[in-house]
Enzyme design. Structure first.
Site, PDB file in Angstrom:
ATOM      1  N   LYS A   1       0.866  -1.191   0.000  1.00 53.97           N
ATOM      2  CA  LYS A   1       0.000   0.000   0.000  1.00 53.97           C
ATOM      3  C   LYS A   1       0.890   1.225   0.000  1.00 53.97           C
ATOM      4  O   LYS A   1       2.034   1.174   0.478  1.00 53.97           O
ATOM      5  CB  LYS A   1      -0.876   0.028   1.259  1.00 53.97           C
ATOM      6  CG  LYS A   1      -2.110   0.883   1.133  1.00 53.97           C
ATOM      7  CD  LYS A   1      -3.218   0.153   0.437  1.00 53.97           C
ATOM      8  CE  LYS A   1      -4.453   1.018   0.261  1.00 53.97           C
ATOM      9  NZ  LYS A   1      -5.587   0.209  -0.224  1.00 53.97           N
ATOM     10  N   GLY A  22     -20.079   7.430   3.291  1.00 51.93           N
ATOM     11  CA  GLY A  22     -19.098   7.702   2.235  1.00 51.93           C
ATOM     12  C   GLY A  22     -19.804   7.753   0.900  1.00 51.93           C
ATOM     13  O   GLY A  22     -20.685   6.921   0.614  1.00 51.93           O
ATOM     14  N   GLY A  24     -17.865   8.460  -2.140  1.00 48.69           N
ATOM     15  CA  GLY A  24     -16.778   8.585  -3.112  1.00 48.69           C
ATOM     16  C   GLY A  24     -16.889   7.478  -4.133  1.00 48.69           C
ATOM     17  O   GLY A  24     -18.004   7.030  -4.454  1.00 48.69           O
ATOM     18  N   ASN A  25     -15.761   6.995  -4.613  1.00 50.04           N
ATOM     19  CA  ASN A  25     -15.777   5.949  -5.636  1.00 50.04           C
ATOM     20  C   ASN A  25     -16.587   4.739  -5.152  1.00 50.04           C
ATOM     21  O   ASN A  25     -17.521   4.290  -5.812  1.00 50.04           O
ATOM     22  CB  ASN A  25     -14.326   5.555  -5.985  1.00 50.04           C
ATOM     23  CG  ASN A  25     -14.285   4.457  -7.031  1.00 50.04           C
ATOM     24  OD1 ASN A  25     -15.304   4.109  -7.636  1.00 50.04           O
ATOM     25  ND2 ASN A  25     -13.132   3.887  -7.252  1.00 50.04           N
ATOM     26  N   GLY A  53     -18.498   4.347  -2.213  1.00 54.16           N
ATOM     27  CA  GLY A  53     -19.816   4.652  -1.640  1.00 54.16           C
ATOM     28  C   GLY A  53     -20.849   5.014  -2.700  1.00 54.16           C
ATOM     29  O   GLY A  53     -21.994   4.543  -2.658  1.00 54.16           O
ATOM     30  N   TYR A  54     -20.454   5.857  -3.654  1.00 49.65           N
ATOM     31  CA  TYR A  54     -21.409   6.254  -4.702  1.00 49.65           C
ATOM     32  C   TYR A  54     -21.845   5.030  -5.516  1.00 49.65           C
ATOM     33  O   TYR A  54     -23.040   4.810  -5.736  1.00 49.65           O
ATOM     34  CB  TYR A  54     -20.799   7.327  -5.634  1.00 49.65           C
ATOM     35  CG  TYR A  54     -21.558   7.386  -6.933  1.00 49.65           C
ATOM     36  CD1 TYR A  54     -22.863   7.891  -6.963  1.00 49.65           C
ATOM     37  CD2 TYR A  54     -21.022   6.854  -8.108  1.00 49.65           C
ATOM     38  CE1 TYR A  54     -23.603   7.874  -8.149  1.00 49.65           C
ATOM     39  CE2 TYR A  54     -21.755   6.836  -9.288  1.00 49.65           C
ATOM     40  CZ  TYR A  54     -23.051   7.345  -9.302  1.00 49.65           C
ATOM     41  OH  TYR A  54     -23.783   7.311 -10.455  1.00 49.65           O
TER      42      TYR A  54
HETATM   43  P1  NAD Z   1     -12.909   8.172  -2.121  1.00 48.88           P
HETATM   44  O1  NAD Z   1     -11.860   9.167  -1.798  1.00 48.88           O
HETATM   45  O2  NAD Z   1     -13.377   8.079  -3.528  1.00 48.88           O
HETATM   46  O3  NAD Z   1     -14.199   8.439  -1.193  1.00 48.88           O
HETATM   47  C1  NAD Z   1     -14.152   8.524   0.199  1.00 48.88           C
HETATM   48  C2  NAD Z   1     -15.495   9.067   0.663  1.00 48.88           C
HETATM   49  O4  NAD Z   1     -15.528   9.062   2.096  1.00 48.88           O
HETATM   50  C3  NAD Z   1     -15.778  10.507   0.246  1.00 48.88           C
HETATM   51  O5  NAD Z   1     -17.131  10.624  -0.123  1.00 48.88           O
HETATM   52  C4  NAD Z   1     -15.534  11.304   1.520  1.00 48.88           C
HETATM   53  O6  NAD Z   1     -16.276  12.514   1.577  1.00 48.88           O
HETATM   54  C5  NAD Z   1     -16.024  10.319   2.535  1.00 48.88           C
HETATM   55  N1  NAD Z   1     -15.527  10.593   3.881  1.00 48.88           N
HETATM   56  C6  NAD Z   1     -14.291  10.971   4.264  1.00 48.88           C
HETATM   57  N2  NAD Z   1     -14.248  11.136   5.603  1.00 48.88           N
HETATM   58  C7  NAD Z   1     -15.489  10.834   6.053  1.00 48.88           C
HETATM   59  C8  NAD Z   1     -16.078  10.824   7.324  1.00 48.88           C
HETATM   60  N3  NAD Z   1     -15.399  11.140   8.423  1.00 48.88           N
HETATM   61  N4  NAD Z   1     -17.387  10.454   7.414  1.00 48.88           N
HETATM   62  C9  NAD Z   1     -18.094  10.133   6.294  1.00 48.88           C
HETATM   63  N5  NAD Z   1     -17.588  10.145   5.081  1.00 48.88           N
HETATM   64  C10 NAD Z   1     -16.304  10.496   4.954  1.00 48.88           C
HETATM   65  O7  NAD Z   1     -12.360   6.763  -1.602  1.00 48.88           O
HETATM   66  P2  NAD Z   1     -12.825   5.307  -2.055  1.00 48.88           P
HETATM   67  O8  NAD Z   1     -11.907   4.832  -3.113  1.00 48.88           O
HETATM   68  O9  NAD Z   1     -14.296   5.334  -2.263  1.00 48.88           O
HETATM   69  O10 NAD Z   1     -12.475   4.453  -0.745  1.00 48.88           O
HETATM   70  C11 NAD Z   1     -13.388   4.334   0.358  1.00 48.88           C
HETATM   71  C12 NAD Z   1     -12.985   3.141   1.200  1.00 48.88           C
HETATM   72  O11 NAD Z   1     -12.990   1.964   0.391  1.00 48.88           O
HETATM   73  C13 NAD Z   1     -11.570   3.210   1.808  1.00 48.88           C
HETATM   74  O12 NAD Z   1     -11.563   2.541   3.048  1.00 48.88           O
HETATM   75  C14 NAD Z   1     -10.736   2.439   0.794  1.00 48.88           C
HETATM   76  O13 NAD Z   1      -9.529   1.938   1.358  1.00 48.88           O
HETATM   77  C15 NAD Z   1     -11.719   1.324   0.472  1.00 48.88           C
HETATM   78  N6  NAD Z   1     -11.455   0.632  -0.792  1.00 48.88           N
HETATM   79  C16 NAD Z   1     -11.344   1.292  -1.967  1.00 48.88           C
HETATM   80  C17 NAD Z   1     -11.102   0.573  -3.134  1.00 48.88           C
HETATM   81  C18 NAD Z   1     -11.052   1.238  -4.482  1.00 48.88           C
HETATM   82  O14 NAD Z   1     -10.942   0.510  -5.476  1.00 48.88           O
HETATM   83  N7  NAD Z   1     -11.164   2.546  -4.585  1.00 48.88           N
HETATM   84  C19 NAD Z   1     -10.940  -0.813  -3.080  1.00 48.88           C
HETATM   85  C20 NAD Z   1     -11.074  -1.474  -1.844  1.00 48.88           C
HETATM   86  C21 NAD Z   1     -11.332  -0.740  -0.714  1.00 48.88           C
END
Ligand code: NAD
Length: 418
Positions: free
Chosen positions: A108, A220, A222-223, A225-226
């Site tokens: 990571k 959440g 983001g990627n 959550g949406y």
């Molecule tokens: P991202 O940056 O696209 O989105 C993160 C979201 O979390 C945003 O909407 C942000 O506003 C929100 N957020 C931040 N702090 C917050 C809080 N205190 N309370 C509520 N919401 C909050 O990130 P992502 O890629 O969507 O990743 C989210 C999670 O999923 C992380 O734990 C990441 O490690 C995990 N993940 C991501 C992937 C991937 O392919 N992107 C794969 C496996 C796991």
């Protein structure tokens, strides 16, 4: 180092491993190897900002274990990132790849920065500086970065380009999660969320819960959550009643129109203030009366302090490390069905692995092929973990750790490391 809730994700990950290595009776020597990252690189990244001054950012790459193959793991851009969090996420990547039988180890990376305060050209210069900083350690047969919090396909495109320039050849396989014209895979953008939903649908089947109309709250937007919200409503027929982002949450018990919420967030920067919704805090979101709770933001959000307030029947960890070990015990004791992170959110790395195969073969698979292969992997592994959990009387997390750690230890033995 602890976060603002007094929690340390790396300690939590090691604690989970201890519980399963007691069952597996690993020797203390073996356990020590599993608890320690193989290699860490700390880099200073001087970047010229738009106003002409040079700002030096701190970056990390943690390579946790490569017994099963070249290491794989995302890159996180976050102002509150710490080396301890990156270590924990690298460990989780090791268990995730092992659990899904991918020929990959775990790594990571991260940069301490606030992308929300940076222009696109600044972000590009930082992304390139990061690759220059870690270049010696990465490569298609060594360690392959991917997106994580605050990094996306465009960032991966810049990183692949920088790696290729330094290597003196086009090296599409050096990074995954790239844009489609640069060797990206169909289905990568929403793979984590789609994979998570396949796991949830298996859990629901086991619990006799009908997903059609089931209420879902998602932390959440983001990627992950949406797409969790969008796919949950469109593909699985769920009612998304609450979502949130770093500025707060919104709730509408009748269900939220997710594309409309996304447009609102695009226009205003947050989901909050969405017309017709009630404003709630992130704590209230976690305590919402719902069937399924999906933490999809950051780590350590369900703790001993608030685990008793969770009302969902299923907690599906789309985020990494959202539940602390103390909270885990409380939820298990209350009969809440927790789908642990490295079982639930592996869709991203699985499709990244498919992307590596396509890049190596100069091939491009249709979305239907990618999604069918993803579904097969997630459902097959979920059933294996669930069977072991049932037979051993443990929760899914412990069963998943047992399978993953056993595979890593077997590979270390065969290599003659232990
Ligand atoms: P991202 O940056 O696209 O989105 C993160 C979201 O979390 C945003 O909407 C942000 O506003 C929100 N957020 C931040 N702090 C917050 C809080 N205190 N309370 C509520 N919401 C909050 O990130 P992502 O890629 O969507 O990743 C989210 C999670 O999923 C992380 O734990 C990441 O490690 C995990 N993940 C991501 C992937 C991937 O392919 N992107 C794969 C496996 C796991």
């Amino acid at each position: 180092m602890e976060d603002q809730n007094g929690e340390n994700l790396f300690e939590s990950v090691k604690q989970h491993l201890c519980t399963c290595s007691d069952t597996l009776a690993f020797s203390p020597n073996v356990e020590a190897v599993l608890r320690t990252p193989k290699r860490e690189l700390h880099v200073a990244l001087p970047v010229r900002m738009d106003d002409g001054h040079i700002r030096t950012f701190r970056g990390y790459r943690v390579q946790y274990n490569y017994a099963l193959g070249p290491m794989k793991g995302g890159i996180r851009f976050h102002p509150e990132g710490t080396i301890e969090t990156i270590r924990a996420l690298a460990a989780l990547m090791t268990w995730k790849c092992a659990l899904y039988n991918l020929p990959l180890g775990g790594a990571k990376g991260g940069v301490i920065c606030n992308p929300k305060e940076m222009s696109l050209p600044e972000l590009e210069r930082l992304s390139r500086a990061y690759i220059q900083g870690i270049y010696e350690l990465i490569g298609p047969d060594r360690d392959i970065p991917a997106p994580d919090v605050n990094t996306n396909a465009q960032v991966m495109g810049w990183m692949m380009d920088e790696y290729s320039k330094l290597a003196g050849r086009s090296s599409f396989g050096a990074v995954t999660g790239k844009p489609l014209p640069l060797g990206g895979s169909e289905g990568r953008t929403d793979a984590t969320a789609l994979g998570g939903w396949y796991a949830v649908s298996e859990a629901a089947l086991g619990l006799g819960m009908d997903l059609r109309g089931a209420r879902v709250a998602i932390q959440g937007f983001g990627n992950v959550g949406y797409h969790a919200a969008f796919l949950g409503a469109r593909e699985f027929g769920c009612r998304i009643i609450a979502v949130s982002d770093s500025r707060g949450g919104i709730r509408r018990m009748g269900g939220l129109d997710i594309p409309a919420v996304a447009s609102h967030k695009k226009a205003t920067g947050s989901v909050t203030g969405f017309p017709g919704s009630e404003r709630i805090s992130n704590d209230e979101l976690l305590a919402t009366d719902t069937d399924i709770l999906i933490p999809a933001a950051l780590e350590n959000v369900i703790t001993e302090r608030n685990a008793g307030d969770v009302r969902a029947r299923i907690v599906a960890e789309f985020a990494n490390g959202p539940t602390t070990p103390g909270a885990d015990r409380i939820l298990f004791g209350r009969g809440v069905h927790v789908i642990p992170d490295f079982l639930c959110n592996a869709g991203g790395v699985i499709v990244s692995y498919f992307e590596m195969i396509q890049n190596a073969d100069l091939d491009h698979w249709d979305a239907e092929v990618v999604n069918a292969k993803l579904k097969k992997k997630i459902i097959g592994t979920y059933r294996q973990v669930s069977d072991l959990a049932r037979k051993s009387g443990v929760d899914l997390r412990q069963a998943a750790y047992t399978i993953a750690a056993n595979r890593v230890v077997a590979a270390m033995q065969l290599r003659g490391w232990i």
